[in-house]
Design a protein around this motif. Structure first.
Motif, PDB file in Angstrom:
ATOM      1  N   TYR A 661       8.674  -3.769  -5.607  1.00 13.74           N
ATOM      2  CA  TYR A 661       8.284  -4.312  -4.170  1.00 13.74           C
ATOM      3  C   TYR A 661       8.194  -3.350  -3.506  1.00 13.74           C
ATOM      4  N   PHE A 662       6.692  -3.473  -2.478  1.00 10.74           N
ATOM      5  CA  PHE A 662       6.672  -1.960  -1.659  1.00 10.74           C
ATOM      6  C   PHE A 662       6.796  -3.343   0.131  1.00 10.74           C
ATOM      7  N   ILE A 663       7.190  -2.150   1.207  1.00 12.82           N
ATOM      8  CA  ILE A 663       7.241  -2.477   1.776  1.00 12.82           C
ATOM      9  C   ILE A 663       6.565  -2.136   2.489  1.00 12.82           C
ATOM     10  N   LEU A 664       6.070  -2.073   3.784  1.00 10.47           N
ATOM     11  CA  LEU A 664       5.126  -1.800   4.736  1.00 10.47           C
ATOM     12  C   LEU A 664       5.801  -1.511   6.287  1.00 10.47           C
ATOM     13  N   SER A 665       6.334  -0.036   6.708  1.00  5.06           N
ATOM     14  CA  SER A 665       6.854   0.049   7.707  1.00  5.06           C
ATOM     15  C   SER A 665       6.131  -0.473   9.310  1.00  5.06           C
ATOM     16  N   GLY A 666       6.537  -0.359  10.357  1.00  4.32           N
ATOM     17  CA  GLY A 666       5.497  -1.207  11.694  1.00  4.32           C
ATOM     18  C   GLY A 666       4.912   0.665  11.559  1.00  4.32           C
ATOM     19  N   ASP A 667       4.936   1.131  11.069  1.00  3.30           N
ATOM     20  CA  ASP A 667       4.444   2.603  11.425  1.00  3.30           C
ATOM     21  C   ASP A 667       3.220   3.186  10.414  1.00  3.30           C
ATOM     22  N   GLY A 668       2.976   2.320   9.619  1.00  7.48           N
ATOM     23  CA  GLY A 668       1.995   2.234   8.144  1.00  7.48           C
ATOM     24  C   GLY A 668       2.385   3.295   7.492  1.00  7.48           C
ATOM     25  N   GLN A 669       3.625   3.418   7.185  1.00  7.87           N
ATOM     26  CA  GLN A 669       4.315   4.344   5.708  1.00  7.87           C
ATOM     27  C   GLN A 669       4.814   2.832   4.628  1.00  7.87           C
ATOM     28  N   VAL A 670       4.705   3.401   3.812  1.00  6.02           N
ATOM     29  CA  VAL A 670       4.686   2.224   2.772  1.00  6.02           C
ATOM     30  C   VAL A 670       5.900   2.577   1.900  1.00  6.02           C
ATOM     31  N   ARG A 671       7.388   1.744   1.442  1.00  4.62           N
ATOM     32  CA  ARG A 671       8.161   2.003   1.224  1.00  4.62           C
ATOM     33  C   ARG A 671       8.410   1.745  -0.297  1.00  4.62           C
ATOM     34  N   ALA A 672       8.476   2.514  -1.768  1.00  3.62           N
ATOM     35  CA  ALA A 672       9.047   1.820  -2.964  1.00  3.62           C
ATOM     36  C   ALA A 672      10.410   1.076  -3.091  1.00  3.62           C
ATOM     37  N   ALA A 673      10.333   0.156  -3.311  1.00  3.81           N
ATOM     38  CA  ALA A 673      12.125  -0.458  -3.498  1.00  3.81           C
ATOM     39  C   ALA A 673      11.267  -1.646  -4.680  1.00  3.81           C
TER      40      ALA A 673
END
Length: 723
Positions: A661-673
């Motif tokens: 699944y994928f997490i969108l941070s406050g600065d617009g970066q997407v992290r694959a988790a």
């Protein structure tokens, strides 16, 4: 490579010097001369310091010691011109025989070996030999004679006792194919080092062979052999039997006396050196080809010396068919065959520089490598029982004549005799391929604080020149991995989270776990042409400067660590994090499940995690997430393994079931988790990173710095001194 068993640590550990100053050079010379006879240290004053110098160096090719194990059952030598073979004594070399030009000779130990087959059928023997090779066995195909005529024999390995040889024979016979060729499924017969001397001597090998064949045809087991007594010249003789115990030797004696009652037989004298000679077809693979002479030499007490005047050197088949300058010493050490290449020291450095650094690199970089290699070898002293160094990166790479190039020879000649010293002593000029932009402090790698091995920035980026970029992407199926840039094209579209969408250009394009083609590693996904994928990141193809390894599941990572830690990990891995870093940023402490990972020193992290290129890395714990619940309570995964719900934009919630699944941070970066624990290592550099970086030396040379500056840059406050 058949017949060769390898067990060696390729990691360059901090070397320990056997002979250290202020021991006088006269003392060192006496010690070395007593051990070897030819290798001599000398010293001349230079800038107020004694500069060690080695006339000849001994390189361990095959040895079995506590520090280095690389074994072979046989050693095969050949040369374009004649080779001289002699017995090496402290007083010098006693000539034994000379080969013809281009003739191959082989040596093995006169020890215990299981006999798996005796047959008059060559094809049966060859088939069994091939089966043993396919099973990584060390088989040999030799011949003898008996009343039936020529008999083909298959023996295996090299063992120090009857028990070891018998166990090996029984183990091989458990294989159904081996058993079918051997014609039995248990109780392999043995050959051994017990022989009877006939007392007869001959002026040539051919006469001894003829006499042995005559006895064998009459029912005696006889072999031509070389005998050398004291400092006298070697003579040819005939030996009876090659037995593993006295009972078998008695039977051989009875058979020989029945064949010729006039024989005056007695057991071979341990004060003499005997080399039993067999015809060997192991390398021929055709009964019509001439056999090679196989000499079985004593397991203890004898050193054979092989030399030639051929400019092309001596070829050693079992070591990748490499050819070498100098001469070879062949002996038994710790019940295994030992093969030592002894050659002029500076010629050794020719080959090391060529093996360690590309010959096309700038001359100043090659010169710095020459000084580093020369100093490193001298620093080792006599570090490997009967050798100064070995030919792998446990010392430094040495590939013989084939590694030499005109530019590497020129670099060595231009710096002849120059070494690096600190406070009047040789330094340990450790080096690695790439420091990944910053060299390591010795303490953060090996736990020892060495004044001249400090962390400095390093221009290592040249390893990335010309390499592809790779995109880290999310495929339509939700898989995460890497695809090479030439397989994708940009679009003007964005994902819902605002990430660029790329279009796949070629059908069946492979998505790989790391940004590198590895045909033996399963792919992550395969995507059809025209598919849109989400771009997460872009990196350079894994190389000496930067790399990625993983993602490993918790179970896979635990499996990688087995047998590589001082204290095994208890239970399943849930968290893995760097808890301390050294001056260069490399981990000096890693915690697993909140407990310190137990390794000998920080360099051990490389092997602990499956052979990482370096310890200059960060760990991406793909399941590590901190979440805020409805009541603003924080939950940390994977410590909290409870059910996770995802709330959509419409306010609806559902349970997370997908593996990715994928997490969108406050600065617009997407992290694959990942839902389950996974571990990805993102790092830089190749090797331990201490001392000279080879790519860094190239970078400095390309910036116009000379070799002395390069050496003093990487070895703090070192002085370049010449004898």
């Amino acid at each position: 490579m058949s017949g060769v068993n390898v067990h060696t640590n390729e990691t360059k550990e901090p070397a320990r010097m056997l002979f250290r100053m202020p021991m006088t050079m006269r003392t060192v010379t006496a010690i070395l001369a007593g051990v070897i006879g030819l290798s001599v240290w000398t010293a001349l004053p230079s800038n107020g310091a004694a500069v060690p110098h080695l006339d000849t160096i001994r390189v361990g090719i095959f040895m079995d010691t506590s520090k280095y194990k690389l074994n072979t059952t046989a050693a095969s030598f050949s040369s374009a011109e004649a080779m001289q073979v002699g017995l090496r004594l402290p007083s010098g070399v006693i000539p034994m025989f000379q080969t013809g030009s281009g003739e191959m000779i082989r040596f093995t130990l006169d020890d215990y070996k299981p006999m798996l087959l005796e047959s008059t059928n060559y094809q049966t023997a060859l088939a069994l030999l091939k089966r043993l090779k396919a099973m990584s066995g060390s088989g040999m195909l030799t011949t003898t004679n008996d009343p039936r005529g020529k008999v083909y024999q298959i023996v295996e390995g090299s063992y120090s006792s009857v028990a070891e040889a018998k166990a090996a024979g029984d183990r091989w016979l458990k294989d159904a194919t081996v058993a079918s060729y051997a014609g039995k499924s248990s109780n392999a017969s043995l050959i051994g080092p017990l022989h009877l001397e006939t007392g007869m001597t001959y002026t040539s090998k051919s006469e001894a062979v003829k006499a042995a064949q005559s006895l064998s045809a009459s029912g005696a087991e006889a072999y031509a052999a070389l005998k050398q007594s004291g400092s006298a010249a070697a003579v040819y003789t005939v030996l009876i039997g090659a037995e593993s115990d006295q009972t078998a030797l008695g039977k051989a004696k009875a058979a020989a006396l029945q064949a010729n009652p006039a024989l005056a037989l007695r057991q071979t004298d341990a004060a003499n050196v005997y080399s039993l000679i067999r015809d060997d077809y192991t390398t021929a693979e055709s009964a019509s080809k001439p056999p090679v002479a196989l000499y079985s030499i004593p397991a203890t007490g004898a050193k054979l010396w092989v030399s030639t005047i051929a400019g092309a050197g001596i070829k050693l088949t079992e070591r990748y068919n490499r050819s070498y300058r100098g001469s070879f010493e062949v002996s038994g050490l710790n019940n295994k065959l030992a093969v030592i290449n002894e050659l002029p020291f500076e010629q050794y450095v020719y080959a090391v520089v060529g093996a360690e650094m590309p010959a096309s690199w700038p001359a100043e970089a090659l010169k710095s490598q020459a000084i580093a290699a020369r100093t490193y070898a001298l620093y080792q002293g006599f570090g490997f029982q009967i050798a100064h160094v070995v030919d792998t990166t446990l010392s430094q790479a040495y590939g013989g004549i084939g590694s030499e190039k005109p530019t590497t020879i020129a670099a060595v000649d231009a710096t002849r005799g120059e070494v690096a010293m600190y406070n009047g002593k040789l330094i340990e000029t450790v080096f690695s391929s790439s420091a990944g932009g910053m060299t390591a402090d010795s303490k953060e790698i090996w736990g020892s604080d060495i004044a001249y091995l400090k962390s400095v920035s390093s221009p290592d980026t040249s390893s990335e020149k010309g390499l592809y970029k790779w995109y880290r992407i999310v495929t339509p199926s939700g898989a995460v991995g890497y695809m090479r840039e030439d397989l994708l094209e940009p679009t003007d579209k964005l994902s819902t989270a605002g990430q660029p969408l790329l279009r796949v250009k070629t059908g069946g394009s492979k998505v790989r776990p790391i940004p590198l083609i590895q045909e033996d590693i399963p792919i992550v996904d395969s995507v059809s042409a025209g598919s849109l994928v989400v771009q997460l990141d872009m990196v350079t193809q894994s190389n000496e400067m930067s790399w990625v390894r993983g993602t490993y599941s918790a179970d896979a990572l635990l499996s990688l660590t087995k047998g590589k830690l001082q204290k095994p990990i208890s239970g399943r891995i849930t968290t893995l994090e760097v808890s301390q870093r050294g001056p260069s940023g490399r981990p000096t402490e890693i915690q697993v499940n909140g407990q310190k990972l137990q390794v000998k020193n920080p360099d051990g992290y490389r092997s602990a995690f499956g052979g990482l290129p370096s310890t200059f890395f960060t760990i991406d714990e793909t399941a590590r997430v901190t979440m805020a619940g409805a009541d603003n309570a924080l939950r940390n995964r994977p410590e909290d393994s409870g059910t996770v719900y995802i709330q959509g934009g419409d306010g609806s919630a559902r349970e997370l079931k997908e593996s990715n699944y994928f997490i969108l941070s406050g600065d617009g970066q997407v992290r694959a988790a990942t839902k389950d624990p996974g571990y990805r290592f993102v790092g830089g550099g190749y090797g331990h990173g201490v001392g000279l970086s080879q790519y860094g030396a190239r970078g400095l040379a390309e910036l116009g710095y000379d070799y002395k500056y390069i050496m003093q840059y990487y070895y703090k406050d070192a002085k370049i001194v010449k004898e």
